[in-house]
Design a protein around this motif. Structure first.
Motif, PDB file in Angstrom:
ATOM      1  N   ASP A  47       7.099  -1.355  19.361  1.00 51.89           N
ATOM      2  CA  ASP A  47       8.202  -1.752  19.820  1.00 51.89           C
ATOM      3  C   ASP A  47       8.468  -2.054  20.468  1.00 51.89           C
ATOM      4  O   ASP A  47       9.598  -2.669  21.084  1.00 51.89           O
ATOM      5  N   ASN A  51       8.233  -5.546  22.672  1.00 52.13           N
ATOM      6  CA  ASN A  51       9.972  -6.079  22.251  1.00 52.13           C
ATOM      7  C   ASN A  51      10.815  -5.945  23.376  1.00 52.13           C
ATOM      8  O   ASN A  51      11.887  -6.316  23.712  1.00 52.13           O
ATOM      9  N   LYS A  52      11.342  -5.128  23.437  1.00 56.29           N
ATOM     10  CA  LYS A  52      12.388  -4.231  24.274  1.00 56.29           C
ATOM     11  C   LYS A  52      11.678  -4.090  26.103  1.00 56.29           C
ATOM     12  O   LYS A  52      12.841  -4.454  26.520  1.00 56.29           O
ATOM     13  N   HIS A  53      10.521  -4.391  25.307  1.00 60.22           N
ATOM     14  CA  HIS A  53       9.446  -4.366  27.503  1.00 60.22           C
ATOM     15  C   HIS A  53      10.484  -2.880  28.015  1.00 60.22           C
ATOM     16  O   HIS A  53      10.263  -2.589  29.576  1.00 60.22           O
ATOM     17  N   SER A  93       9.518 -12.371  24.731  1.00 59.37           N
ATOM     18  CA  SER A  93       8.543 -13.254  24.772  1.00 59.37           C
ATOM     19  C   SER A  93       8.940 -11.270  23.629  1.00 59.37           C
ATOM     20  O   SER A  93       9.473 -10.723  23.808  1.00 59.37           O
ATOM     21  N   THR A  94       8.464 -11.690  21.993  1.00 59.51           N
ATOM     22  CA  THR A  94       8.563 -11.174  21.246  1.00 59.51           C
ATOM     23  C   THR A  94       7.028 -10.746  20.581  1.00 59.51           C
ATOM     24  O   THR A  94       6.348 -11.369  20.545  1.00 59.51           O
ATOM     25  N   SER A  95       7.000  -9.599  19.532  1.00 61.39           N
ATOM     26  CA  SER A  95       6.220  -9.076  18.884  1.00 61.39           C
ATOM     27  C   SER A  95       6.198  -8.254  17.029  1.00 61.39           C
ATOM     28  O   SER A  95       6.505  -7.150  17.414  1.00 61.39           O
ATOM     29  N   ARG A  96       7.015  -9.382  16.951  1.00 62.88           N
ATOM     30  CA  ARG A  96       7.334  -8.444  15.311  1.00 62.88           C
ATOM     31  C   ARG A  96       5.807  -7.909  14.573  1.00 62.88           C
ATOM     32  O   ARG A  96       5.065  -8.423  14.041  1.00 62.88           O
TER      33      ARG A  96
END
Length: 156
Positions: A47, A51-53, A93-96
């Motif tokens: 996460d 998500n937060k890089h 970009s996101t990775s849920r």
């Protein structure tokens, strides 16, 4: 003929016993507490990193990190470098994470990855191996989310 008939059940029983012994895995005791510790480590890293890089969250990746995705090099430093560039090019970009599971030293994530918020994205299964509190190895399977499906089920 009768001799062959009588030997057959004995032969069959013997073969079944041998086959059973050959394929029987020794019972394994799972350490569910350790598996949950590994799952939390990977989910938190994933996460924060994807998500937060947050590049600093890669501190839980081993220096000798082994990568099975052919587009990403082995090693922690090359991994971080690769994704630092990716995040600069794709800041939205996101990775849920949709679900997670564990088995022994492996942590499995089912993820909906998107480069941009409006993308259909990709369905990803990421598999991480954890050793001594570090992520040491990674595999993934990636599939585009199609515009149309032959059923009403989603990929998630």
């Amino acid at each position: 003929m009768l001799k062959h008939f009588r030997a057959h059940p004995l032969l069959l029983a013997g073969l079944m016993t041998l086959a059973s012994a050959a394929h029987a895995a020794p019972p394994q005791t799972r350490d569910l507490k350790q598996e949950e510790t590994n799952r939390v480590l990977v989910v938190d890293f994933y996460d924060r990193f994807f998500n937060k890089h947050d590049i600093a969250s890669a501190r839980v990746v081993a220096d000798s990190y082994r990568q099975h995705n052919p587009d990403v090099p082995d090693g922690k430093a090359p991994f971080v470098s690769y994704f630092s560039g990716f995040f600069k090019e794709h800041p939205k970009s996101t990775s849920r994470i949709v679900r997670s599971a564990t088995s022994g030293d492996l942590v499995y994530l089912h993820v909906h990855f998107k480069v941009e918020p409006a993308d259909r994205g990709q369905a990803v299964v990421d598999i991480f191996r954890v050793a001594d509190g570090k992520i040491v190895e990674h595999w993934d399977v990636v599939q585009d989310v199609p515009e149309k499906a032959e059923n009403k089920n989603t990929m998630f």
